[in-house]
Design a protein around this motif. Structure first.
Motif, PDB file in Angstrom:
ATOM      1  N   LEU A   1       0.799  -1.161  -0.021  1.00  0.00           N
ATOM      2  CA  LEU A   1      -0.021   0.069   0.054  1.00  0.00           C
ATOM      3  C   LEU A   1       0.727   1.231   0.030  1.00  0.00           C
ATOM      4  N   ASP A   2       1.959   1.427   1.002  1.00  0.00           N
ATOM      5  CA  ASP A   2       2.704   2.631   0.988  1.00  0.00           C
ATOM      6  C   ASP A   2       3.345   2.591  -0.514  1.00  0.00           C
ATOM      7  N   GLU A   3       3.765   1.710  -1.030  1.00  0.00           N
ATOM      8  CA  GLU A   3       4.863   1.950  -2.158  1.00  0.00           C
ATOM      9  C   GLU A   3       3.886   2.288  -3.105  1.00  0.00           C
ATOM     10  N   VAL A   4       2.501   1.825  -3.297  1.00  0.00           N
ATOM     11  CA  VAL A   4       1.687   2.092  -4.587  1.00  0.00           C
ATOM     12  C   VAL A   4       1.253   3.394  -4.379  1.00  0.00           C
ATOM     13  N   VAL A   5       0.852   3.864  -3.228  1.00  0.00           N
ATOM     14  CA  VAL A   5       0.488   5.400  -2.896  1.00  0.00           C
ATOM     15  C   VAL A   5       1.735   6.212  -3.389  1.00  0.00           C
ATOM     16  N   ARG A   6       2.780   6.029  -3.092  1.00  0.00           N
ATOM     17  CA  ARG A   6       3.705   6.850  -3.605  1.00  0.00           C
ATOM     18  C   ARG A   6       4.054   6.909  -5.020  1.00  0.00           C
ATOM     19  N   PHE A   7       3.807   5.692  -5.699  1.00  0.00           N
ATOM     20  CA  PHE A   7       3.740   5.698  -7.127  1.00  0.00           C
ATOM     21  C   PHE A   7       2.762   6.579  -7.651  1.00  0.00           C
ATOM     22  N   TYR A   8       1.588   6.407  -7.324  1.00  0.00           N
ATOM     23  CA  TYR A   8       0.500   7.293  -7.827  1.00  0.00           C
ATOM     24  C   TYR A   8       0.557   9.044  -7.519  1.00  0.00           C
ATOM     25  N   ARG A   9       1.007   8.877  -6.238  1.00  0.00           N
ATOM     26  CA  ARG A   9       0.966  10.320  -5.634  1.00  0.00           C
ATOM     27  C   ARG A   9       1.972  11.164  -6.237  1.00  0.00           C
ATOM     28  N   ASP A  10       3.247  10.634  -5.837  1.00  0.00           N
ATOM     29  CA  ASP A  10       4.688  11.240  -6.258  1.00  0.00           C
ATOM     30  C   ASP A  10       4.867  11.317  -7.775  1.00  0.00           C
ATOM     31  N   GLY A  11       4.804  10.214  -8.430  1.00  0.00           N
ATOM     32  CA  GLY A  11       5.065   9.899  -9.818  1.00  0.00           C
ATOM     33  C   GLY A  11       4.195  10.367 -10.620  1.00  0.00           C
ATOM     34  N   LEU A  12       2.914  10.052 -10.357  1.00  0.00           N
ATOM     35  CA  LEU A  12       1.791  10.466 -11.426  1.00  0.00           C
ATOM     36  C   LEU A  12       1.159  11.949 -10.905  1.00  0.00           C
ATOM     37  N   GLY A  13       1.545  12.286  -9.779  1.00  0.00           N
ATOM     38  CA  GLY A  13       0.965  13.604  -9.439  1.00  0.00           C
ATOM     39  C   GLY A  13      -0.298  13.547  -8.870  1.00  0.00           C
ATOM     40  N   PHE A  14      -1.003  12.503  -8.485  1.00  0.00           N
ATOM     41  CA  PHE A  14      -2.355  12.490  -7.919  1.00  0.00           C
ATOM     42  C   PHE A  14      -2.254  12.838  -6.443  1.00  0.00           C
ATOM     43  N   GLU A  15      -3.520  13.207  -6.035  1.00  0.00           N
ATOM     44  CA  GLU A  15      -3.613  13.654  -4.518  1.00  0.00           C
ATOM     45  C   GLU A  15      -4.241  12.478  -3.873  1.00  0.00           C
ATOM     46  N   VAL A  16      -4.305  12.333  -2.665  1.00  0.00           N
ATOM     47  CA  VAL A  16      -4.593  11.399  -1.747  1.00  0.00           C
ATOM     48  C   VAL A  16      -5.881  12.175  -1.432  1.00  0.00           C
ATOM     49  N   ILE A  17      -7.091  11.667  -1.644  1.00  0.00           N
ATOM     50  CA  ILE A  17      -8.255  12.443  -1.639  1.00  0.00           C
ATOM     51  C   ILE A  17      -9.060  11.751  -0.299  1.00  0.00           C
ATOM     52  N   GLY A  18      -8.693  10.644  -0.067  1.00  0.00           N
ATOM     53  CA  GLY A  18      -9.346   9.762   1.241  1.00  0.00           C
ATOM     54  C   GLY A  18      -8.226   8.741   1.721  1.00  0.00           C
ATOM     55  N   SER A  19      -8.467   8.447   2.788  1.00  0.00           N
ATOM     56  CA  SER A  19      -7.638   7.198   3.365  1.00  0.00           C
ATOM     57  C   SER A  19      -8.539   6.542   4.546  1.00  0.00           C
ATOM     58  N   PHE A  20      -7.969   5.403   4.849  1.00  0.00           N
ATOM     59  CA  PHE A  20      -8.596   4.745   6.037  1.00  0.00           C
ATOM     60  C   PHE A  20      -7.670   3.661   6.445  1.00  0.00           C
ATOM     61  N   GLU A  21      -7.860   3.465   8.059  1.00  0.00           N
ATOM     62  CA  GLU A  21      -7.053   2.411   8.544  1.00  0.00           C
ATOM     63  C   GLU A  21      -7.903   1.378   9.544  1.00  0.00           C
ATOM     64  N   ASP A  22      -7.602   0.271   9.315  1.00  0.00           N
ATOM     65  CA  ASP A  22      -8.376  -0.908   9.970  1.00  0.00           C
ATOM     66  C   ASP A  22      -9.937  -0.650  10.035  1.00  0.00           C
ATOM     67  N   HIS A  23     -10.393  -0.442   8.909  1.00  0.00           N
ATOM     68  CA  HIS A  23     -11.782  -0.448   8.503  1.00  0.00           C
ATOM     69  C   HIS A  23     -12.086  -1.943   8.305  1.00  0.00           C
TER      70      HIS A  23
END
Length: 130
Positions: A15-37
């Protein structure tokens, strides 16, 4: 279907690596997230106000595995040459190297990058035609 929002969702073991790929590499924004749902962690990435976003989830204690083929693609059409070059440069600046696409069509006007799970993203320097 009018006024529809598209969510493309898939599981990941990284999850962390994939978020960095799309956020940092592609310039997407994290528009929401959740933990232990209910045992799931996740993040939604995209652009605020866009009619689409990507969701990546990780279920604790579960293995999602890698992409089933090299032809599992997300294709982003960037017809403006400067915008396309900037997107490619941002990917390279974050350590992502283009890969040869399984389908040579995508290499003619674009570049393909592989995310940490083996899913591929094509940055296509063309307008999408209907």
């Amino acid at each position: 279907m009018k006024d529809v929002t598209l969510r493309v969702a898939r599981p990941t073991d990284r999850l962390d690596e994939v978020v960095r790929f799309y956020r940092d590499g592609l310039g997407f924004e994290v528009i929401g997230s959740f933990e232990d749902h209910d045992g799931f962690d996740g993040a939604m990435l995209g652009h605020p106000g866009a009619a689409w976003h990507l969701e990546f989830t990780h279920r604790r204690g579960h293995q999602a595995g890698r992409a089933p083929t090299q032809d599992n693609l997300l294709v982003f059409y960037l017809p403006d040459r400067d915008a396309w070059e900037a997107a490619v440069e941002r990917m390279r600046a974050h350590g992502h190297t283009p890969v040869v696409s399984l389908n040579p069509y995508w290499d003619r006007q674009g570049l393909t990058f592989e995310d940490p799970d083996g899913y591929r993203v094509v940055l296509q320097n063309a307008a999408w035609g209907r």
